[in-house]
Scaffold this motif. Structure first.
Motif, PDB file in Angstrom:
ATOM      1  N   PHE A 112       0.832  -1.193   0.000  1.00 14.02           N
ATOM      2  CA  PHE A 112       0.000   0.000   0.000  1.00 14.02           C
ATOM      3  C   PHE A 112       0.870   1.248   0.000  1.00 14.02           C
ATOM      4  O   PHE A 112       1.905   1.302   0.644  1.00 14.02           O
ATOM      5  N   TRP A 161      -5.065   6.383  -1.777  1.00 16.25           N
ATOM      6  CA  TRP A 161      -4.399   5.114  -1.492  1.00 16.25           C
ATOM      7  C   TRP A 161      -4.399   4.204  -2.718  1.00 16.25           C
ATOM      8  O   TRP A 161      -5.364   4.176  -3.474  1.00 16.25           O
ATOM      9  N   PHE A 212      -2.543   0.147  -4.174  1.00 16.27           N
ATOM     10  CA  PHE A 212      -1.752  -1.027  -3.809  1.00 16.27           C
ATOM     11  C   PHE A 212      -1.115  -1.626  -5.053  1.00 16.27           C
ATOM     12  O   PHE A 212      -1.626  -1.508  -6.157  1.00 16.27           O
ATOM     13  N   LEU A 223      -7.523   3.859   3.385  1.00 19.85           N
ATOM     14  CA  LEU A 223      -6.678   2.665   3.391  1.00 19.85           C
ATOM     15  C   LEU A 223      -7.515   1.405   3.515  1.00 19.85           C
ATOM     16  O   LEU A 223      -7.251   0.413   2.848  1.00 19.85           O
ATOM     17  N   GLU A 227      -7.278  -2.065   1.338  1.00 25.42           N
ATOM     18  CA  GLU A 227      -7.056  -3.364   1.975  1.00 25.42           C
ATOM     19  C   GLU A 227      -8.162  -4.347   1.607  1.00 25.42           C
ATOM     20  O   GLU A 227      -7.897  -5.507   1.302  1.00 25.42           O
TER      21      GLU A 227
END
Length: 78
Positions: free
Chosen positions: A20, A27, A29, A43, A47
């Motif tokens: 991340f 955000w 990834f 975040l 996730e």
């Protein structure tokens, strides 16, 4: 608490880099395939989607659980 091995200098000596990252307040990834997914406002959203991405990939691998058959590449000169 994480215990150190005799050869460890500190807790961060064997840490895995995070998938991340934040850029311009959003955000993202990294995927193992080299892609970048995002942007996400939070975040926890990144996730959540990373978990879904990994589960989707794992499901597709299980669906093809037999041995992978690679076809030979045929090169023909004209």
């Amino acid at each position: 608490m994480t215990e150190l091995r005799g050869t460890d200098s500190d807790l961060n000596s064997h840490s895995k880099p995070s998938r991340f990252f934040m850029d311009a307040g959003k955000w993202y990834f990294h995927t193992r395939e080299g892609g970048i997914e995002g942007p996400y406002d939070y975040l926890y959203e990144a996730e959540r989607d990373l978990e879904a991405y990994v589960n989707m990939f794992a499901s597709s691998v299980q669906a093809h659980s037999g041995p992978l058959e690679l076809q030979p590449l045929e090169m023909r000169w004209r």
